[in-house]
Write a protein that holds these residues in place. Structure first.
Motif, PDB file in Angstrom:
ATOM      1  N   TRP A 188       0.865  -1.186   0.000  1.00 16.96           N
ATOM      2  CA  TRP A 188       0.000   0.000   0.000  1.00 16.96           C
ATOM      3  C   TRP A 188       0.900   1.233   0.000  1.00 16.96           C
ATOM      4  CZ3 TRP A 188      -4.997  -0.516  -0.899  1.00 16.96           C
ATOM      5  CH2 TRP A 188      -5.807   0.606  -0.791  1.00 16.96           C
ATOM      6  N   PRO A 189       0.649   2.202  -0.877  1.00 19.38           N
ATOM      7  CA  PRO A 189       1.594   3.315  -1.051  1.00 19.38           C
ATOM      8  C   PRO A 189       2.004   4.015   0.242  1.00 19.38           C
ATOM      9  CG  PRO A 189      -0.067   3.366  -2.770  1.00 19.38           C
ATOM     10  CD  PRO A 189      -0.484   2.283  -1.816  1.00 19.38           C
ATOM     11  N   THR A 190       1.057   4.228   1.164  1.00 18.92           N
ATOM     12  CA  THR A 190       1.391   4.991   2.369  1.00 18.92           C
ATOM     13  C   THR A 190       2.179   4.189   3.389  1.00 18.92           C
ATOM     14  OG1 THR A 190      -0.766   4.409   3.294  1.00 18.92           O
ATOM     15  CG2 THR A 190      -0.593   6.517   2.125  1.00 18.92           C
ATOM     16  N   SER A 191       2.278   2.880   3.213  1.00 18.58           N
ATOM     17  CA  SER A 191       3.003   2.065   4.195  1.00 18.58           C
ATOM     18  C   SER A 191       4.490   2.399   4.211  1.00 18.58           C
ATOM     19  CB  SER A 191       2.801   0.577   3.911  1.00 18.58           C
ATOM     20  OG  SER A 191       3.379   0.215   2.665  1.00 18.58           O
ATOM     21  N   VAL A 192       4.997   3.051   3.154  1.00 17.11           N
ATOM     22  CA  VAL A 192       6.426   3.381   3.123  1.00 17.11           C
ATOM     23  C   VAL A 192       6.782   4.478   4.126  1.00 17.11           C
ATOM     24  CG1 VAL A 192       6.647   2.674   0.714  1.00 17.11           C
ATOM     25  CG2 VAL A 192       6.153   5.059   1.237  1.00 17.11           C
ATOM     26  N   TYR A 193       5.770   5.128   4.715  1.00 20.01           N
ATOM     27  CA  TYR A 193       6.061   6.078   5.788  1.00 20.01           C
ATOM     28  C   TYR A 193       6.648   5.376   7.015  1.00 20.01           C
ATOM     29  CZ  TYR A 193       3.361   9.791   3.453  1.00 20.01           C
ATOM     30  OH  TYR A 193       2.906  10.745   2.571  1.00 20.01           O
ATOM     31  N   GLY A 194       6.429   4.072   7.117  1.00 25.64           N
ATOM     32  CA  GLY A 194       6.819   3.343   8.318  1.00 25.64           C
ATOM     33  C   GLY A 194       8.278   2.935   8.353  1.00 25.64           C
ATOM     34  N   ALA A 195       9.184   3.842   8.043  1.00 18.72           N
ATOM     35  CA  ALA A 195      10.621   3.542   8.049  1.00 18.72           C
ATOM     36  C   ALA A 195      11.271   3.842   9.387  1.00 18.72           C
ATOM     37  CB  ALA A 195      11.327   4.321   6.940  1.00 18.72           C
ATOM     38  N   GLY A 196      10.528   4.440  10.304  1.00 19.90           N
ATOM     39  CA  GLY A 196      11.076   4.680  11.632  1.00 19.90           C
ATOM     40  C   GLY A 196      11.023   6.114  12.104  1.00 19.90           C
ATOM     41  N   ASP A 197      10.987   7.075  11.174  1.00 18.06           N
ATOM     42  CA  ASP A 197      10.957   8.487  11.575  1.00 18.06           C
ATOM     43  C   ASP A 197       9.532   9.031  11.632  1.00 18.06           C
ATOM     44  OD1 ASP A 197      13.698   8.691  11.870  1.00 18.06           O
ATOM     45  OD2 ASP A 197      14.015   9.221   9.783  1.00 18.06           O
ATOM     46  N   ARG A 251      13.356   9.467   7.036  1.00 12.74           N
ATOM     47  CA  ARG A 251      13.531   8.247   6.260  1.00 12.74           C
ATOM     48  C   ARG A 251      12.198   7.768   5.684  1.00 12.74           C
ATOM     49  NH1 ARG A 251      16.160   4.414  10.553  1.00 12.74           N
ATOM     50  NH2 ARG A 251      14.745   5.661  11.858  1.00 12.74           N
ATOM     51  N   ILE A 252      12.273   7.267   4.447  1.00 12.91           N
ATOM     52  CA  ILE A 252      11.124   6.663   3.769  1.00 12.91           C
ATOM     53  C   ILE A 252      11.558   5.291   3.273  1.00 12.91           C
ATOM     54  CG2 ILE A 252       9.499   6.834   1.833  1.00 12.91           C
ATOM     55  CD1 ILE A 252       8.981   8.969   3.847  1.00 12.91           C
ATOM     56  N   MET A 253      10.713   4.286   3.453  1.00 18.81           N
ATOM     57  CA  MET A 253      11.060   2.939   2.999  1.00 18.81           C
ATOM     58  C   MET A 253      11.265   2.915   1.487  1.00 18.81           C
ATOM     59  SD  MET A 253       8.355   0.653   5.217  1.00 18.81           S
ATOM     60  CE  MET A 253       8.656  -0.780   4.164  1.00 18.81           C
ATOM     61  N   LYS A 254      12.255   2.163   1.046  1.00 14.61           N
ATOM     62  CA  LYS A 254      12.491   2.017  -0.392  1.00 14.61           C
ATOM     63  C   LYS A 254      11.849   0.712  -0.863  1.00 14.61           C
ATOM     64  CE  LYS A 254      16.502   2.914  -2.392  1.00 14.61           C
ATOM     65  NZ  LYS A 254      17.906   2.731  -2.871  1.00 14.61           N
TER      66      LYS A 254
END
Length: 527
Positions: A188-197, A262-265
């Motif tokens: 899901w596109p917004t899940s990449v917000y979950g990189a830690g920051d 940070r953004i998940m790649k």
């Protein structure tokens, strides 16, 4: 002395015996006569035996409430107060939650009279605290957290993992990233917000539904655009010490807010596109190895480092990656890059169109420099010259002994002890046949004031392959068109024409003598 009403209900364990079941919706009554009159009316209304009872003679109601509460919890219709509600329980209140009928409220027995009547009072958590815990000196922060344990609409929650963030967007306020949309992306596109920051702050209503959300950076106490119940989540965030740089929370609001996060790649299958949501408070991301880092602008042309860059994903949930072209010194779409042999660099499509060629045989890209390129004839009568790499030519190419031009090894044949191209050999055989035809038809032909010997008739004149007529200084465009069909084959194959072809053209089309250039070896004019 007050009275209340009960419904007589047969006891299944004791035949002939009835049990009193209080009717909480009626009474109490001050006078017995009033209670008796109301009992008859209610009995006729509900179709059961109803009788009045004195409050002072009521049975043990506490055990009845305890059993009713345990039964409701077992059936799942009632719930105990949550563990986070760490205030001391009030005796005989039997406080509990009724999420089906009274969500977000505390149900309890307010008095003995209500206990006898099986009647409950319902209050919001805040009012319940104010009424019964006024002497506990509860601080505002503690109070807010207690309220949130009962009424989720009063609690500020945070989604931090990819799965939690995905759920908030799917189940939360309407947007281009909500659950009503479908995305052809690995996650899901917004899940990449979950990189830690970054995290997604959200609130819920008393029905347990997500009513507002906002991307935030908890460590820096900043938040971005709010969706849904904007006022509620703004207040909740500001109560927690968060700030924002936004003037408003519309699509036209200002940004970016988050720089350096940070953004998940997560890449698409071809690795030329990255999964990325629509940005409200971000502008660009730069490649940082196994993740992206948010920035407010792309690296400048004079910067020493130029990592891959991507921007907002838009409503499709992904975005194209841009890469630095070392040859052109500019960013271009990563999908257009290819390896250029010889220099062993990745060049953009635009750079290759300017400074490279593609080998017609291997389909590899090579620099335009002469040391890398060889031109060979095309395949077939309508195929023009083809560019091949020097590397390929060294293995598969050769030089014709007669024309001294490059060609394929497979095109060479032996002729009179030399290796010549099939093209030259065909042309030579064709020339010999035409010479024989000339001897029978045109030998000694007189053309007005010019007489051309047989030795001169097959002299060739180079043609300009772009504009052959101009190379003769011939006359008009009309003459050009009339002459063209006679010389088309020579122009296409060898870029040469013989004097015989010109003679035929002049005689057939009745063109003026000016179409015949001066020829060395012609005899003097005949009077």
């Amino acid at each position: 002395m007050s009275f209340y009403l009960v419904r007589l209900e047969p006891d299944p364990d004791q035949p002939g015996v009835c049990t009193d079941v209080p009717l909480p919706d009626y009474g109490p009554y001050e006078k017995g006569s009033e209670a008796a009159k109301e009992a008859k009316r209610v009995g006729d209304l509900i179709g059961c035996r109803v009788q009045p009872r004195r409050m002072s003679q009521a049975g043990e109601w506490r055990e009845r409430h305890r059993k009713a509460l345990e039964s409701g919890i077992e059936l799942g219709t009632l719930k105990r107060l949550p563990e986070k509600w760490d205030l001391p329980q009030i005796t005989d209140h039997f406080a509990h939650l009724d999420p089906i009928h009274y969500p977000g409220m505390i149900s309890f027995v307010a008095s003995e009279e209500e206990g006898i009547l099986d009647r409950y009072t319902r209050l919001t958590p805040g009012r319940y605290i104010s009424r019964y815990y006024a002497d506990h000196d509860i601080e505002d922060d503690k109070r807010r957290k207690l309220i949130a344990t009962i009424d989720p609409s009063g609690e500020l929650l945070f989604a931090t993992t990819p799965d939690e963030i995905e759920n908030v967007y799917k189940e939360g306020p309407d947007s281009c990233m909500d659950g009503d949309h479908e995305f052809n992306t690995p996650v899901w596109p917004t899940s990449v917000y979950g990189a830690g920051d970054l995290a997604v702050a959200y609130t819920m209503n008393n029905r347990g539904r997500i009513q507002s959300r906002a991307v935030c950076w908890p460590a820096k106490k900043i938040y971005g655009r709010c969706y849904g119940d904007v006022q509620r989540i703004e207040k909740a965030l500001e109560d927690e010490g968060f700030e924002t740089t936004r003037d408003d929370h519309s699509v036209d609001g200002n940004g970016p807010t988050f720089v350096g996060a940070r953004i998940m790649k997560v890449l698409m299958l071809d690795e030329n596109y990255a999964v990325m949501p629509y940005f409200d408070d971000l502008k660009y991301c730069i490649d940082a190895g196994d993740h992206w880092i948010t920035v407010d602008e792309r690296p400048g042309l004079d910067d020493t480092e130029h990592p891959d860059v991507c921007g907002s994903g838009g409503t499709n949930g992904y975005t194209k990656i841009q890469r630095w072209c070392q040859k052109e010194q500019y960013y271009h779409d990563k999908s257009g890059f290819a390896l250029v042999h010889g220099v062993d660099e990745q060049w953009s499509l635009m750079a290759r169109e300017k400074w490279a060629f593609r080998c017609a045989e291997t389909k590899e890209w090579w620099p335009n420099e002469a040391k890398y390129r060889v031109v060979i004839p095309g395949i077939g009568p309508f195929d023009g010259p083809r560019n091949v790499s020097k590397k390929w030519f060294d293995e598969h190419g050769a030089i014709c002994a007669k024309t001294k031009k490059a060609c394929r090894k497979s095109d060479l044949v032996e002729h009179e002890g030399e290796m010549v191209s099939r093209e030259w050999l065909k042309a030579e055989e064709r020339r010999k046949r035409r010479a024989e035809d000339w001897r029978g038809s045109y030998a000694g032909m007189k053309a007005d004031n010019f007489f051309i010997d047989e030795a001169d008739i097959y002299k060739t004149i180079p043609l300009d392959p772009v504009d052959p007529i101009t190379s003769f200084n011939l006359v008009t465009a009309v003459d050009h068109a009339r002459l063209e069909r006679h010389v088309r084959d020579s122009m296409r194959r060898t870029h040469e024409i013989t004097l015989r072809d010109l003679m035929e053209a002049r005689m057939t089309e009745n063109l003026p003598d000016t179409l015949l250039p001066p020829v060395r070896g012609t005899r003097s004019r005949v009077a």
